[in-house]
Design an enzyme around this catalytic site. Structure first.
Site, PDB file in Angstrom:
ATOM      1  N   GLU A 102      53.239  60.695  58.454  1.00  0.00           N
ATOM      2  CA  GLU A 102      53.861  59.684  58.846  1.00  0.00           C
ATOM      3  C   GLU A 102      54.692  58.503  57.745  1.00  0.00           C
ATOM      4  OE1 GLU A 102      51.476  55.236  59.184  1.00  0.00           O
ATOM      5  OE2 GLU A 102      50.684  56.665  60.409  1.00  0.00           O
ATOM      6  N   ASP A 104      48.687  58.683  60.273  1.00  0.00           N
ATOM      7  CA  ASP A 104      47.466  58.111  59.572  1.00  0.00           C
ATOM      8  C   ASP A 104      46.400  58.134  60.124  1.00  0.00           C
ATOM      9  OD1 ASP A 104      46.520  56.611  57.596  1.00  0.00           O
ATOM     10  OD2 ASP A 104      47.191  54.373  58.476  1.00  0.00           O
ATOM     11  N   TYR A 108      40.025  56.347  52.339  1.00  0.00           N
ATOM     12  CA  TYR A 108      41.648  55.441  53.291  1.00  0.00           C
ATOM     13  C   TYR A 108      40.372  54.300  53.360  1.00  0.00           C
ATOM     14  CZ  TYR A 108      43.198  55.002  57.727  1.00  0.00           C
ATOM     15  OH  TYR A 108      43.832  53.999  59.164  1.00  0.00           O
TER      16      TYR A 108
END
Length: 708
Positions: free
Chosen positions: A7, A103, A305
């Protein structure tokens, strides 16, 4: 050849390094049978109204509602993005397999799927799904790539969300602007934005309507302990003084004494919202700032994350906790006692049923270096919370004492920490020190004991409801406006919250940019325009946090494969049709403001298009409110000689004030950032060319500037 699409460039570089794609090419890395390329955020977006029909270019009530027969996507109009997409398209056309390395969340899935759709990808697609960017996590992720089809429901939910925001945002914004707007005002309406504003306006009205009243309470001191009468607050001073006279006639008698030992449960691990709440309370950081800092920490491999909404860990992480604890050498004074014995596998920490795509935010064990003061603070919050979760519970003693003076009952309570447990991790905290100072150790009382006391009258004033701060607003969004303190209840309500953890910060920022809300110190207040807008909206569906939370629940059900995307879309279409009919036949006062609100609709990405020739924007263009086009994460900042990325040392993006002998206006800079090119500039001095030339400046795919 396998093509991996990340990304952003920095993530692509990390992945390429791990899988052996070490040759740098134009727009990708290559090697070991892989080509690793990247997007930089949203390359594709839903088509705008005028892309479907020329008729929808102008804002007219008679053209509403706008309901496309099917929704299409298009590439964004940005020179750098167009060039990079061309590279991706070419790589995808000539490969045998694509690995989606976007992502690992709903938004990341949507971004990548739209790019692959636009690139007409016809080869099999695998999915890299990881919770951190450490070398070990990337290597393990490539060792167990998943089938892309596993995430079809996630993509469907992302599409449904985008289409829902388009349908409501595009139609309602035009509808209310044309019906009630005056002058240049754009009345922006959004699926999440409007109910959030409604929460703030409702609180504002409660504050504005509040009338402070005086009250009096009877208090007394017995054996150096203050007691308060349990009767209702007294509303007039004369009655309070009569009460005081009565108390002076009688001794104080203890009627009950209870001392209970209890436990204070460990604080839960952080999800994104609770981290944003804590950072706002402790450091005054906005939700958007906290998201930027935690995203940077994630990309630097220091934490897992961040865009998560669970406070639990998956059970398969249990064996790894000891290793992470050992790696946190900066915090050895706190981890030592945990590492003396096996890590407990508590259900309040490990629960597969409470974890979906990702687990709670925890440190990776990679020790941070070269990070900003703000990032250090966020990292410290995460590590301390992680360590505290594995400490023993805090043991406390709660004391309740009741007494009588004549016929009037009094009460006092006290709390004493017997064993600090997890509180030891926060012992150096200012708030912890303050709490320790306020700790109320009660003497031992005997039931039936009597004695003299010192009664008095305490005078006070009722206080208005508290204005929202970003911390309390985030909590209200998470629970669809309900006041919830209990952590278990909060977990249950998350499916019905307004927006997603990753989007709430942007929604709040959008309300600030539109000047519907403003901040005074830490408190958030609705502006008059914000209040007028909510008062104009008669339709409860548009401004009800509970009903919007219900839509959010359906989006989550789509994600789980338990609700149809088409059904959700049809429900929203019907709502837009009904809303349009209702508003068109409505009569209400118009809304105007002194300052023009820039019609930058973050939820619909629509710009106002006028039939008349557009005016040149004013020179005072807020460049520092724009996001860096290269890293897509940080706001731009104005330096002494240039505008640059707020995270310049890492990102490196810069636009000098003077280029090729020409001073750039803010309009020129704005055009470069928004369109990728300027208008034709006169008198550019090209090195090696004796005569000045007239030409455009263009931003290329590497985010450098050249003559075009």
């Amino acid at each position: 050849m396998k093509v991996c699409i990340a990304e952003k460039p920095s993530v692509a570089k990390d992945i390429a390094g791990v899988i052996g794609a070490n040759q740098r090419k134009d727009g990708y890395y290559e090697g070991n049978g892989y080509q690793v390329t990247w997007t930089f955020g949203h390359f594709c977006t839903l088509k705008e109204p005028h892309d479907y029909t020329e008729r929808w270019k102008s804002w007219r009530l008679e053209d509403l509602p706008m309901i496309p027969s099917s929704f299409g996507i298009k590439l964004i109009d940005n020179a750098g993005a167009l060039k990079q997409f061309g590279i991706i398209e070419n790589l995808v056309r000539n490969c045998e397999e694509v690995v989606n390395c976007g992502d690992a969340g709903q938004e990341g899935e949507l971004i990548q799927r739209w790019v692959l759709l636009k690139a007409k990808c016809a080869v099999p697609v695998k999915r890299l799904w990881i919770s951190s960017l450490t070398e070990q996590a990337i290597r393990e992720g490539f060792g167990k790539l998943r089938e892309s089809e596993q995430y079809d429901n996630l993509y469907a939910a992302g599409s449904a969300r985008a289409i829902g925001d388009w349908l409501l945002g595009m139609n309602a914004t035009r509808l209310f602007t044309k019906k009630f707007g005056q002058g240049k005002v754009v009345l922006s309406i959004g699926r999440v934005q409007t109910p959030t504003l409604a929460l703030i306006v409702q609180r504002q009205k409660e504050i504005n309507a509040f009338v402070s009243e005086e009250y009096w309470e009877l208090k007394t001191i017995y054996r150096e302990t203050e007691f308060t009468a349990t009767i209702d607050r007294i509303r007039n001073e004369e009655k309070a003084n009569k009460g005081l006279a009565y108390l002076l006639l009688h001794e104080f008698e203890i009627t009950a004494f209870e001392k209970k030992e209890g436990k204070e449960g460990n604080p839960r691990l952080f999800d994104l919202t609770s981290l944003q709440v804590e950072a706002n309370k402790k450091y005054g950081y906005s939700a958007e700032d906290t998201l930027k800092h935690i995203q940077n920490l994630y990309e630097k491999k220091f934490v897992t994350y961040p865009r998560v909404d669970t406070t639990y860990l998956s059970e398969d992480l249990h064996p790894k906790i000891e290793g992470i604890m050992k790696d946190l050498t900066y915090y050895a004074q706190y981890t030592a006692s945990i590492l003396e014995k096996p890590i407990p596998k508590s259900k309040t920490v490990f629960d597969d049923k409470k974890v979906t795509d990702h687990h709670a935010i925890i440190p990776t064990g990679v020790l941070p270096g070269h990070i900003s003061q703000d990032e250090k603070r966020i990292y410290d919050l995460i590590v301390r919370r992680f360590i505290a979760a594995f400490y023993p519970e805090c043991k406390v003693s709660n004391t309740t004492v009741l007494g009588m003076v004549g016929q009037v009952e009094f009460k006092a309570t006290g709390k004493q920490i017997l064993e600090p447990g997890w509180r030891a991790v926060y012992a150096s905290d200012a708030s912890a020190k303050k709490e320790a100072e306020e700790e109320k150790v009660m003497p031992n009382f005997e039931v039936g004991e009597k004695g003299p006391h010192e009664p008095r009258v305490h005078q006070g004033k009722t206080t208005p409801p508290k204005a929202y701060t970003e911390a309390t607003l985030l909590r209200a969004m998470e629970t669809a406006g309900r006041q919830v303190e209990d952590e278990e209840m909060r977990e249950l309500l998350k499916d019905n919250g307004i927006g997603r953890p990753s989007t709430r910060a942007n929604i709040i920022e959008t309300l600030f940019k539109r000047r519907y809300i403003e901040k005074k110190k830490k408190n958030i207040f609705a502006t008059q325009t914000g209040m007028d807008l909510i008062d104009t909206i008669q339709n409860e569906l548009l401004k009800s946090a509970e009903l919007t939370g219900n839509w959010e629940r359906k989006l989550r059900l789509i994600e789980k494969g338990e609700y149809s995307m088409d059904t959700f879309k049809q429900e929203l279409i019907q709502m837009v049709v009904d809303l349009t009919h209702e508003v068109k036949s409505n009569h209400h006062r118009t809304i105007s403001i002194t300052e023009e609100i820039a019609p930058e609709n973050a939820e619909t990405e629509e710009k106002v298009k006028k039939e008349a020739k557009p005016r040149e924007p004013k020179e005072e263009i807020p460049i520092e409110s724009l996001t860096c086009p290269k890293c897509k994460e940080h706001l731009l900042k104005k330096g002494k000689t240039a505008y640059g990325c707020g995270n310049f040392k890492v990102c490196g993006f810069i636009i000098p004030f003077e280029f090729l002998g020409k001073k750039l206006t803010d309009k020129n800079v704005f055009d470069l950032l928004s369109k990728g090119k300027t208008v034709k500039l006169k008198g550019l001095q090209i090195p090696g060319n004796p005569d000045p030339v007239d030409a455009r400046l263009v931003m290329n795919g590497d985010f450098n500037f050249e003559v075009g």
